[in-house]
Enzyme design. Structure first.
Site, mmCIF file in Angstrom:
data_model
loop_
_atom_site.group_PDB
_atom_site.id
_atom_site.type_symbol
_atom_site.label_atom_id
_atom_site.label_comp_id
_atom_site.label_asym_id
_atom_site.label_seq_id
_atom_site.Cartn_x
_atom_site.Cartn_y
_atom_site.Cartn_z
ATOM 1 N N ARG A 93 1.019 -1.119 0.141
ATOM 2 C CA ARG A 93 -0.068 -0.028 0.045
ATOM 3 C C ARG A 93 0.821 1.085 -0.071
ATOM 4 O O ARG A 93 0.638 2.280 -0.719
ATOM 5 C CB ARG A 93 -1.009 0.070 1.192
ATOM 6 C CG ARG A 93 -1.795 1.180 1.379
ATOM 7 C CD ARG A 93 -2.984 1.456 2.137
ATOM 8 N NE ARG A 93 -3.060 0.612 3.376
ATOM 9 C CZ ARG A 93 -2.300 0.356 4.495
ATOM 10 N NH1 ARG A 93 -1.478 1.455 4.720
ATOM 11 N NH2 ARG A 93 -2.356 -0.441 5.389
ATOM 12 N N TYR B 34 -16.448 16.833 -14.767
ATOM 13 C CA TYR B 34 -16.555 15.408 -14.756
ATOM 14 C C TYR B 34 -17.894 15.329 -13.702
ATOM 15 O O TYR B 34 -17.566 15.859 -12.519
ATOM 16 C CB TYR B 34 -15.537 14.704 -14.584
ATOM 17 C CG TYR B 34 -15.965 13.256 -14.238
ATOM 18 C CD1 TYR B 34 -16.303 12.431 -15.451
ATOM 19 C CD2 TYR B 34 -15.862 12.606 -13.355
ATOM 20 C CE1 TYR B 34 -16.485 11.291 -15.381
ATOM 21 C CE2 TYR B 34 -16.015 11.454 -12.970
ATOM 22 C CZ TYR B 34 -16.484 10.524 -14.240
ATOM 23 O OH TYR B 34 -16.463 9.082 -14.076
ATOM 24 N N ASP C 99 -7.271 19.121 -13.507
ATOM 25 C CA ASP C 99 -7.676 17.597 -14.060
ATOM 26 C C ASP C 99 -7.088 17.484 -15.727
ATOM 27 O O ASP C 99 -7.906 18.385 -16.326
ATOM 28 C CB ASP C 99 -9.217 17.409 -13.933
ATOM 29 C CG ASP C 99 -9.473 16.147 -14.197
ATOM 30 O OD1 ASP C 99 -8.599 15.368 -15.428
ATOM 31 O OD2 ASP C 99 -10.663 15.451 -13.778
ATOM 32 N N LYS D 8 -8.607 6.555 -18.751
ATOM 33 C CA LYS D 8 -8.880 7.248 -20.024
ATOM 34 C C LYS D 8 -7.905 7.088 -21.043
ATOM 35 O O LYS D 8 -7.146 5.948 -21.286
ATOM 36 C CB LYS D 8 -9.445 8.570 -19.980
ATOM 37 C CG LYS D 8 -10.366 8.611 -18.694
ATOM 38 C CD LYS D 8 -11.835 8.041 -18.878
ATOM 39 C CE LYS D 8 -12.770 7.929 -17.599
ATOM 40 N NZ LYS D 8 -12.949 9.243 -17.301
HETATM 41 C C1 LIG Z 1 -13.358 9.631 -15.991
HETATM 42 C C2 LIG Z 1 -12.886 10.978 -15.241
HETATM 43 C C3 LIG Z 1 -12.747 11.185 -14.000
HETATM 44 C C4 LIG Z 1 -12.795 10.005 -12.849
HETATM 45 O O1 LIG Z 1 -11.949 8.905 -13.274
HETATM 46 P P1 LIG Z 1 -12.243 7.414 -13.053
HETATM 47 O O2 LIG Z 1 -10.964 6.675 -13.266
HETATM 48 O O3 LIG Z 1 -13.413 7.132 -13.484
HETATM 49 O O4 LIG Z 1 -12.588 7.273 -11.346
HETATM 50 C C5 LIG Z 1 -12.392 12.425 -13.653
HETATM 51 N N1 LIG Z 1 -12.165 13.408 -14.446
HETATM 52 C C6 LIG Z 1 -12.428 13.242 -15.816
HETATM 53 C C7 LIG Z 1 -12.013 14.299 -16.784
HETATM 54 C C8 LIG Z 1 -12.643 12.102 -16.200
HETATM 55 O O5 LIG Z 1 -13.050 11.937 -17.470
#
Ligand SMILES: *Cc1c(COP(=O)(O)O)cnc(C)c1O
Length: 380
Positions: free
Chosen positions: A46, A98, A170, A195
């Site tokens: 962890r 998001y 982000d 993604k």
């Molecule tokens: C999918 C996404 C998230 C969240 O990520 P997860 O891996 O699904 O928890 C956060 N920000 C953006 C822009 C996203 O597309």
């Protein structure tokens, strides 16, 4: 080292034991100690895991940060980030974001007394207005999700500094191949590696990259304390995806450009949102701030929700599914899928109508994607 080379060699993952050119997947949860607290840098997985270390060093190099931290999902990374903002903190967030991020912000607002305000950050004047009062965290997505608006990162960082706030960006949509927020002065970069970084729709993962060593120490402590860490196998897959990020992003963009221009000329289309189109209100900012325009295109279909749903249903190459950034093309109806956790009034106030469809353009032949949207529009 140039960016595409860094994708493969930034963390030089050669195994000292065997010379393996790919990082071994260390499945051990614990590590032998020669005496209590005498170890070789690994104690319990962890806290740190050798496969994860390679991923974290790679993420730090790609985003020009002091350190990277990997998480079990993008929201795992965000949960850990928010642990640093206690009751009474003031968060100023971009308003088009998001859906899951919005849901978690609202939870922290109700449950933990954190103040969260949403601002249309493509207007720097609105950001300046919100930051007249001190803030603790300024939270940015650019391009935004799902409307592909662009936020001036250098401008927001300047205003945030004056308000005493830390800036987190982000960078999931742009990826470090197109934009590196830390180079624009941001303190923290967040990713859903689920993604584009993973790139193949086969893992869940998240990341934080920190600008300074001091922040890195603080968030590494939280990463271990909260425990939302990825498995070694998912770290391996994320690294495997990252190697091809450069070529994939170029292919995603070629697809998105073809799809966006096919849609832009069509009478059944009310509006196309793609920063690469000269008609995008912030096209010039996108051109200055980013090395490319990415693979996501949003489109408003004339005829309300029924027309949007007919369009979705008739697409054959695009798969109707949540998520984005994989090699295969996906389509999403934000109002009923990714952004359904937002109440209608909230969504519509920010321009996310029932007519809006979000396309994640994959790396198929762009001509097939163009044909697919054209024939689906005929039926809409
Ligand atoms: C999918 C996404 C998230 C969240 O990520 P997860 O891996 O699904 O928890 C956060 N920000 C953006 C822009 C996203 O597309």
């Amino acid at each position: 080292m140039r960016f595409d080379t860094k994708l493969l060699h930034a963390a030089d993952p050669e195994d000292p034991l065997t010379g393996a050119v790919n990082p071994p997947i260390y499945l051990s949860s614990t590590y032998r100690q020669s005496a209590p607290n005498r170890n070789r840098g690994y104690v319990y997985s962890r806290t740190a895991n050798p496969t994860r270390t390679v991923l974290e060093a790679t993420l730090a190099a790609l985003e020009s940060g002091a350190a990277g931290l990997a998480f079990s999902s993008g929201l795992g990374a965000l949960t850990t980030l928010l642990e640093a903002f206690p009751r009474g903190s003031r968060i100023v967030s971009v308003d088009d974001l998001y859906g899951g991020t919005w849901r978690l912000f609202e939870h922290h607002r109700r449950q933990f007394g954190v103040n969260v305000e949403y601002v249309a950050m493509s207007d720097l004047g609105a950001v300046a207005e919100a930051l007249r009062r001190p803030a603790d965290l300024v939270y940015v997505e650019s391009p935004t999700n799902p409307l592909l608006r662009i936020v001036d990162l250098v401008g927001v960082v300047r205003l945030a500094r004056a308000a005493g706030a830390v800036v987190a960006v982000d960078n999931t949509f742009a990826t470090p191949a197109l934009q590196r927020p830390i180079e624009s002065g941001a303190d923290i970069v967040l990713h859903s590696t689920t993604k584009y970084l993973g790139g193949h729709s086969d893992i869940l993962g998240g990341a934080l990259v920190l600008r300074t060593k001091r922040q890195a120490t603080k968030y590494a402590w939280l990463q271990n304390a909260v425990g939302a860490v990825p498995s070694p196998f998912d770290c391996f897959l994320a690294l495997r995806g990252i190697r091809t990020l450069g070529v994939r992003m170029r292919a995603h963009e070629a697809s998105a450009k073809a799809v966006a221009s096919a849609l832009a000329r069509h009478p059944k289309v009310r509006r196309v949102h793609y920063p690469g189109l000269a008609s995008h209100p912030q096209h010039r900012l996108a051109r200055r701030q980013m090395a490319g325009y990415g693979g996501i295109v949003s489109v408003e279909i004339r005829g309300g929700r029924p027309a949007a749903l007919r369009f979705l249903k008739r697409l054959k190459v695009f798969t109707l599914a949540e998520s984005l950034g994989g090699v295969e093309s996906l389509v999403d109806h934000p109002a009923s899928m990714t952004h359904a956790s937002m109440p209608r009034s909230e969504r519509e106030a920010h321009g996310m109508t029932d007519e809006l469809v979000r396309l994640s353009c994959g790396i198929e032949d762009p001509a097939d994607l163009e044909d697919d949207v054209r024939s689906a529009l005929r039926g809409a």
